[in-house]
Design a protein around this motif. Structure first.
Motif, PDB file in Angstrom:
ATOM      1  N   LEU A 114      -0.766   0.411   3.168  1.00 37.54           N
ATOM      2  CA  LEU A 114      -1.506  -0.177   2.050  1.00 37.54           C
ATOM      3  C   LEU A 114      -0.598  -0.372   0.843  1.00 37.54           C
ATOM      4  O   LEU A 114      -0.619  -1.431   0.198  1.00 37.54           O
ATOM      5  CB  LEU A 114      -2.699   0.710   1.688  1.00 37.54           C
ATOM      6  CG  LEU A 114      -3.427   0.366   0.386  1.00 37.54           C
ATOM      7  CD1 LEU A 114      -3.896  -1.073   0.381  1.00 37.54           C
ATOM      8  CD2 LEU A 114      -4.599   1.318   0.161  1.00 37.54           C
ATOM      9  N   THR A 115       0.198   0.636   0.510  1.00 37.75           N
ATOM     10  CA  THR A 115       1.088   0.532  -0.639  1.00 37.75           C
ATOM     11  C   THR A 115       2.099  -0.589  -0.437  1.00 37.75           C
ATOM     12  O   THR A 115       2.404  -1.349  -1.362  1.00 37.75           O
ATOM     13  CB  THR A 115       1.814   1.870  -0.873  1.00 37.75           C
ATOM     14  OG1 THR A 115       0.859   2.923  -0.902  1.00 37.75           O
ATOM     15  CG2 THR A 115       2.572   1.855  -2.190  1.00 37.75           C
ATOM     16  N   GLN A 116       2.619  -0.719   0.775  1.00 38.35           N
ATOM     17  CA  GLN A 116       3.574  -1.787   1.053  1.00 38.35           C
ATOM     18  C   GLN A 116       2.927  -3.159   0.903  1.00 38.35           C
ATOM     19  O   GLN A 116       3.539  -4.091   0.366  1.00 38.35           O
ATOM     20  CB  GLN A 116       4.139  -1.628   2.464  1.00 38.35           C
ATOM     21  CG  GLN A 116       5.074  -0.448   2.624  1.00 38.35           C
ATOM     22  CD  GLN A 116       5.670  -0.363   4.003  1.00 38.35           C
ATOM     23  OE1 GLN A 116       5.816  -1.374   4.693  1.00 38.35           O
ATOM     24  NE2 GLN A 116       6.019   0.836   4.440  1.00 38.35           N
ATOM     25  N   LYS A 117       1.679  -3.295   1.382  1.00 32.92           N
ATOM     26  CA  LYS A 117       1.010  -4.590   1.270  1.00 32.92           C
ATOM     27  C   LYS A 117       0.755  -4.939  -0.192  1.00 32.92           C
ATOM     28  O   LYS A 117       0.962  -6.087  -0.605  1.00 32.92           O
ATOM     29  CB  LYS A 117      -0.297  -4.583   2.060  1.00 32.92           C
ATOM     30  CG  LYS A 117      -1.002  -5.934   2.042  1.00 32.92           C
ATOM     31  CD  LYS A 117      -1.987  -6.064   3.163  1.00 32.92           C
ATOM     32  CE  LYS A 117      -2.708  -7.409   3.098  1.00 32.92           C
ATOM     33  NZ  LYS A 117      -1.753  -8.547   3.087  1.00 32.92           N
ATOM     34  N   LEU A 118       0.312  -3.974  -0.974  1.00 35.98           N
ATOM     35  CA  LEU A 118       0.133  -4.218  -2.406  1.00 35.98           C
ATOM     36  C   LEU A 118       1.451  -4.590  -3.065  1.00 35.98           C
ATOM     37  O   LEU A 118       1.514  -5.508  -3.891  1.00 35.98           O
ATOM     38  CB  LEU A 118      -0.469  -2.985  -3.073  1.00 35.98           C
ATOM     39  CG  LEU A 118      -1.986  -2.825  -2.992  1.00 35.98           C
ATOM     40  CD1 LEU A 118      -2.400  -1.444  -3.487  1.00 35.98           C
ATOM     41  CD2 LEU A 118      -2.689  -3.908  -3.813  1.00 35.98           C
ATOM     42  N   PHE A 119       2.494  -3.862  -2.731  1.00 35.61           N
ATOM     43  CA  PHE A 119       3.820  -4.131  -3.278  1.00 35.61           C
ATOM     44  C   PHE A 119       4.228  -5.579  -3.014  1.00 35.61           C
ATOM     45  O   PHE A 119       4.666  -6.296  -3.921  1.00 35.61           O
ATOM     46  CB  PHE A 119       4.819  -3.159  -2.654  1.00 35.61           C
ATOM     47  CG  PHE A 119       6.250  -3.395  -3.027  1.00 35.61           C
ATOM     48  CD1 PHE A 119       6.795  -2.827  -4.168  1.00 35.61           C
ATOM     49  CD2 PHE A 119       7.069  -4.184  -2.218  1.00 35.61           C
ATOM     50  CE1 PHE A 119       8.128  -3.049  -4.497  1.00 35.61           C
ATOM     51  CE2 PHE A 119       8.398  -4.401  -2.548  1.00 35.61           C
ATOM     52  CZ  PHE A 119       8.927  -3.834  -3.692  1.00 35.61           C
ATOM     53  N   CYS A 120       4.082  -6.035  -1.772  1.00 30.59           N
ATOM     54  CA  CYS A 120       4.474  -7.394  -1.409  1.00 30.59           C
ATOM     55  C   CYS A 120       3.598  -8.437  -2.102  1.00 30.59           C
ATOM     56  O   CYS A 120       4.105  -9.410  -2.671  1.00 30.59           O
ATOM     57  CB  CYS A 120       4.394  -7.572   0.106  1.00 30.59           C
ATOM     58  SG  CYS A 120       5.602  -6.612   1.037  1.00 30.59           S
ATOM     59  N   ASP A 121       2.293  -8.242  -2.053  1.00 28.21           N
ATOM     60  CA  ASP A 121       1.381  -9.252  -2.592  1.00 28.21           C
ATOM     61  C   ASP A 121       1.452  -9.339  -4.113  1.00 28.21           C
ATOM     62  O   ASP A 121       1.378 -10.434  -4.687  1.00 28.21           O
ATOM     63  CB  ASP A 121      -0.053  -8.958  -2.138  1.00 28.21           C
ATOM     64  CG  ASP A 121      -0.274  -9.292  -0.672  1.00 28.21           C
ATOM     65  OD1 ASP A 121       0.727  -9.465   0.054  1.00 28.21           O
ATOM     66  OD2 ASP A 121      -1.434  -9.392  -0.244  1.00 28.21           O
ATOM     67  N   LEU A 122       1.588  -8.212  -4.779  1.00 30.67           N
ATOM     68  CA  LEU A 122       1.687  -8.241  -6.243  1.00 30.67           C
ATOM     69  C   LEU A 122       2.997  -8.863  -6.692  1.00 30.67           C
ATOM     70  O   LEU A 122       3.040  -9.612  -7.672  1.00 30.67           O
ATOM     71  CB  LEU A 122       1.534  -6.830  -6.806  1.00 30.67           C
ATOM     72  CG  LEU A 122       0.144  -6.202  -6.646  1.00 30.67           C
ATOM     73  CD1 LEU A 122       0.150  -4.749  -7.120  1.00 30.67           C
ATOM     74  CD2 LEU A 122      -0.911  -7.002  -7.413  1.00 30.67           C
ATOM     75  N   ASN A 123       4.083  -8.558  -5.988  1.00 28.11           N
ATOM     76  CA  ASN A 123       5.366  -9.189  -6.314  1.00 28.11           C
ATOM     77  C   ASN A 123       5.299 -10.692  -6.107  1.00 28.11           C
ATOM     78  O   ASN A 123       5.816 -11.470  -6.908  1.00 28.11           O
ATOM     79  CB  ASN A 123       6.483  -8.589  -5.444  1.00 28.11           C
ATOM     80  CG  ASN A 123       7.223  -7.459  -6.140  1.00 28.11           C
ATOM     81  OD1 ASN A 123       7.745  -7.638  -7.230  1.00 28.11           O
ATOM     82  ND2 ASN A 123       7.235  -6.297  -5.513  1.00 28.11           N
TER      83      ASN A 123
END
Length: 569
Positions: A13-22
């Motif tokens: 989840l943290t990785q997906k947020l990291f990618c999408d927010l960037n």
């Protein structure tokens, strides 16, 4: 906005947020929740506009949430409270569930709600639901909350009554009652604890934790005592229930040094005496529909051990020998592939030797894909992929990728592994030299859009995880209706040209030379990193690739501005 992700670990989840927010233009940095002082320091250094906590095991310190807007991502519906929300939902057999983004206050999970999303709760493991429905709902809810914050809006008023605090799920809550629990109840209990902490039980006189449970559809004698170990199939053993049986694919012995392993590997001697049932537990399957062959390989957590690679190569050769013109490598629902099986390596008598066998088996599979010139091969990446699994996918002629997928196309975080699977041939072939350097050196996850822009993927599908296989099948059927003669002719010429320029054997020899040093050399970094990964040793600091506020300057990759979708192709 400047966003600080505060998390216990850099999970899916943290990785997906990291990618999408960037990718949407936010300036994102990450801090692992080591202690209050480290969190306070990170806030002081980065000066974020908002802190987002997607995965925490303790409360945000008051010194932070009282002075900064802090959003907590709770895997439950508005009003739900407690640390194991998704576990309880599975145990309770809820039909729908959700994700809530709420503001951190002194009382846990009781702050104002900024956004929420709901979804149908399919019968699946906790880790599968978390990686798919929960992550997708969380990203949508977080983006809505940030948009509200940017517009100066206020949070929602909770109309649902707070349900009260639900404590952590205990082993007593999940305990299987073999004399009374029906198969579906047993499955729910084990699924609620997969991948952690597992369900504590006993087989062959040993205390173990169960994972990876599947229904067993074989007809059985009702007179057999529930709880009896019946048979084996591949990595799994079957246990009788009151109305059938369940396959248990993986277990972890309840000892200090226990490692999560295939059940038949953890109990090799005992399981060898059991009857082998073909196709009972299926992790590899081949289906041929007209001119298209679909090869599914659904390995637990995407980890491909030596035997897995060899079995998959055998079925791949069967597919190549068929009359199909197109071969689609489907991977699994949650993972396409994550490369080497580090758990099996860790448990081996010689981890270095098992690492060596495993990487060569991966290379054999990758080489077979590259050298197949009479079939058009497509990697349909509908689940996450990492390390060698990413480059195994790139060995195909095309990579079709689902928009929600997260890739980790690097090895270096595993003790500076050099990597193989012919990446030194494949990356320059499909990407630029600069992109190849960026992909392998950045040590960062990437979303599907970025993978497309860098040449790791060729076609983007916007469908969700449930609709993706159907969309792939429709696209493959359209492709099969075309005349592939010119494509295959060009493919053969390019392969012959590449071989003449530099033989594949040269790429493999150079990669394996470096890997041999990783496995057998004086530097133990790989073995230490693998041990920490398998044993889930907590991080003592945040890697500087993630904590850019500590790295001194922002080293983020540039994000793509033009995305291709299936509708544009």
């Amino acid at each position: 906005m400047r966003i600080l992700l505060l998390c216990h670990g850099f999970n899916s989840l943290t990785q997906k947020l990291f990618c999408d927010l960037n990718s949407t233009g936010h300036d994102v940095s990450v801090e692992f929740d080591i202690n209050d002082a480290v969190t306070e320091e990170a806030v002081t250094m980065f000066k974020p506009d908002v802190l987002i906590a997607p995965f925490l095991k303790r409360a945000i310190p008051a010194s932070v949430h009282e002075n900064l807007k802090c959003f907590v991502v709770h895997p439950g519906q508005p009003g739900d409270r407690g640390p194991n929300a998704l576990d309880w939902a599975i145990l309770d057999d809820a039909e729908t569930w959700g994700v809530t983004v709420l503001q951190a206050v002194a009382e846990l999970d009781a702050g104002p709600v900024w956004a929420s999303r709901s979804f149908a709760l399919r019968p699946a493991s906790k880790s599968s639901l978390y990686r798919n429905e929960v992550s997708e709902a969380a990203v949508a809810a977080v983006i809505e909350a940030l948009e509200k914050l940017e517009r100066g809006q206020s949070p929602e008023q909770i109309t649902e009554k707070l349900s009260g605090w639900r404590p952590s799920v205990s082993q007593v809550d999940r305990q299987v009652d073999w004399q009374n629990d029906e198969t579906e109840t047993v499955l729910r209990k084990i699924r609620s604890a997969d991948g952690m902490p597992g369900v504590l039980d006993e087989i062959f006189g040993k205390k173990v934790y169960f994972y990876d449970a599947r229904p067993c559809h074989k007809a059985l004698d009702d007179a057999i005592e529930p709880g009896t170990v019946l048979m084996r199939s591949g990595p799994a053993i079957a246990i009788k229930t009151v109305d059938g049986a369940v396959w248990i694919g993986h277990v972890r012995k309840a000892s200090k040094d226990g490692v999560k392993l295939p059940a038949t590997r953890a109990f090799a001697t005992q399981s060898a005496a059991l009857t082998e049932v073909s196709g009972g537990y299926r992790d590899i399957s081949l289906k041929i529909i007209r001119d298209v062959a679909y090869l599914h390989f659904d390995f637990y957590n995407g980890a491909m051990g030596t035997d897995d690679c060899r079995r998959l190569l055998s079925v791949f050769r069967t597919a190549v020998a068929s009359d199909a013109n197109i071969l689609v490598l489907m991977g699994g629902r949650d993972h396409w592939s994550n490369g080497l099986n580090l758990n099996l390596i860790e448990a081996a008598e010689s981890p270095a030797e098992e690492s060596w066998d495993n990487i060569r088996a991966m290379d054999d599979l990758s080489e077979a894909i590259i050298r197949t010139t009479d079939k058009w091969i497509i990697s349909a990446v509908g689940g996450n992929a990492g390390a060698g699994g990413v480059f195994l996918a790139r060995a195909a002629d095309e990579v079709w990728i689902r928009s929600g997928v997260v890739l980790n196309p690097h090895y270096k975080d595993m003790g500076n592994l050099y990597g193989s699977e012919y990446w030194t041939y494949l990356l320059p072939k499909f990407t630029s030299a600069e992109n190849a350097r960026q992909i392998t050196q950045a040590r960062l996850p990437m979303g599907a859009h970025e993978a497309l822009s860098l040449g790791l993927a060729d076609r983007l599908f916007e469908e969700d995880h449930s609709a993706f296989p159907g969309a792939v099948a429709a696209a493959a059927d359209r492709l099969a209706s075309e005349n592939l003669t010119d494509r295959l002719c060009t493919k053969r010429k390019v392969r012959a040209r590449d071989e003449l320029s530099k033989p594949l054997a040269s790429y493999r020899a150079r990669e394996l030379e470096q890997m041999h040093k990783n496995f057998f050399g004086f530097d133990p970094s790989y073995h230490v990193a693998r041990y920490n990964f398998v044993r889930k040793v907590p991080k003592s600091r945040t890697p500087l690739t993630l904590a850019v506020h500590r790295a001194g300057k922002n080293k983020r990759r540039s994000q793509p501005s033009i995305f291709r979708t299936t509708s544009e192709l």
